[in-house]
Design an enzyme around this catalytic site. Structure first.
Site, PDB file in Angstrom:
ATOM      1  CG  HIS A 172      -3.432   6.798   2.430  1.00 51.93           C
ATOM      2  ND1 HIS A 172      -4.006   5.588   2.742  1.00 51.93           N
ATOM      3  CD2 HIS A 172      -3.634   7.578   3.534  1.00 51.93           C
ATOM      4  CE1 HIS A 172      -4.513   5.620   3.950  1.00 51.93           C
ATOM      5  NE2 HIS A 172      -4.304   6.816   4.455  1.00 51.93           N
ATOM      6  CB  CYS A 186      -2.486   2.982  -3.107  1.00 52.49           C
ATOM      7  SG  CYS A 186      -1.735   1.333  -3.088  1.00 52.49           S
ATOM      8  CG  HIS A 192      -1.899   1.116   1.240  1.00 52.38           C
ATOM      9  ND1 HIS A 192      -2.557   1.544   0.108  1.00 52.38           N
ATOM     10  CD2 HIS A 192      -2.344   1.924   2.237  1.00 52.38           C
ATOM     11  CE1 HIS A 192      -3.371   2.537   0.417  1.00 52.38           C
ATOM     12  NE2 HIS A 192      -3.248   2.793   1.688  1.00 52.38           N
TER      13      HIS A 192
END
Length: 200
Positions: free
Chosen positions: A57, A162, A30
């Site tokens: 994010h 992401c 991530h």
């Protein structure tokens, strides 16, 4: 930081850093744009002892409800973070949370920019790039604008994830190395080779 690991300590982070953490035995990572905040964005590296590390994010979209961070205007929910107000059940696209919510107990790593092609070849996809990062003020401004306008579109695991968001904020290029590595590894190497040796 080095050939074998991109792990960093929180004290080493700088505004505008691209950080990531591995999930599920390194099956994916991530990614996030890191900024250091105390209520408002700080573009200075002069930080207090009690600074609050927050990150911008990109998460899954299409969830229920709305996201609120540090506003105090929404009813406190049982699973909301006490530091930033983040509710992990909400899927809200581009969000701002504290670094603890982002890491969720996982290791902290920093993505490298401007590495040599040889260095890139020895690293795992999704850890570095030969592309150069733009100046930190532009990077943070871009991430903040996407946060305020929710302008990064619908989340897609391969086409708009992401990592795409973080690399876009840093370079203004829309790409996911992790997605390339799943089936088009040669295209990833060709793209990075061009970045390293072909300057338009």
């Amino acid at each position: 930081m080095g050939l074998l690991s991109n792990k960093v300590d929180r004290s080493q982070l700088q505004p505008g850093d691209h950080i990531y953490s591995y999930r599920k035995a390194k099956s994916y990572a991530h990614h996030v744009k890191e900024v250091q905040i105390e209520i408002q964005f700080l573009l200075s590296t002069t930080l207090s002892k009690y600074r609050v590390l927050q990150v911008i994010h990109y998460t899954s979209t299409g969830g229920f409800g709305s996201y609120s961070s540090l506003s105090g205007k929404t009813r406190k929910k049982e699973n909301q973070c006490e530091n930033c107000g983040h509710d992990p059940n909400l899927k809200q696209g581009v969000i701002k949370t504290c670094i603890d919510c982002f890491l969720s107990g996982h290791d902290l790593n920093r993505f490298e920019y401007g590495v040599s092609f040889a260095h890139f070849c020895f690293k795992l996809p999704g850890t570095c790039t030969t592309n150069q990062s733009e100046p930190v003020d532009i990077v943070i401004s871009r991430a903040t604008e996407l946060l305020n306008n929710q302008g990064f579109g619908e989340y897609d695991l391969f086409e708009n994830n992401c990592e795409c968001f973080a690399i876009f904020c840093k370079t203004y290029k829309h790409v996911s190395q992790q997605a390339y590595s799943k089936g088009c590894y040669y295209k990833l190497f060709a793209m990075e080779w061009r970045s390293a040796f072909c300057h338009d």
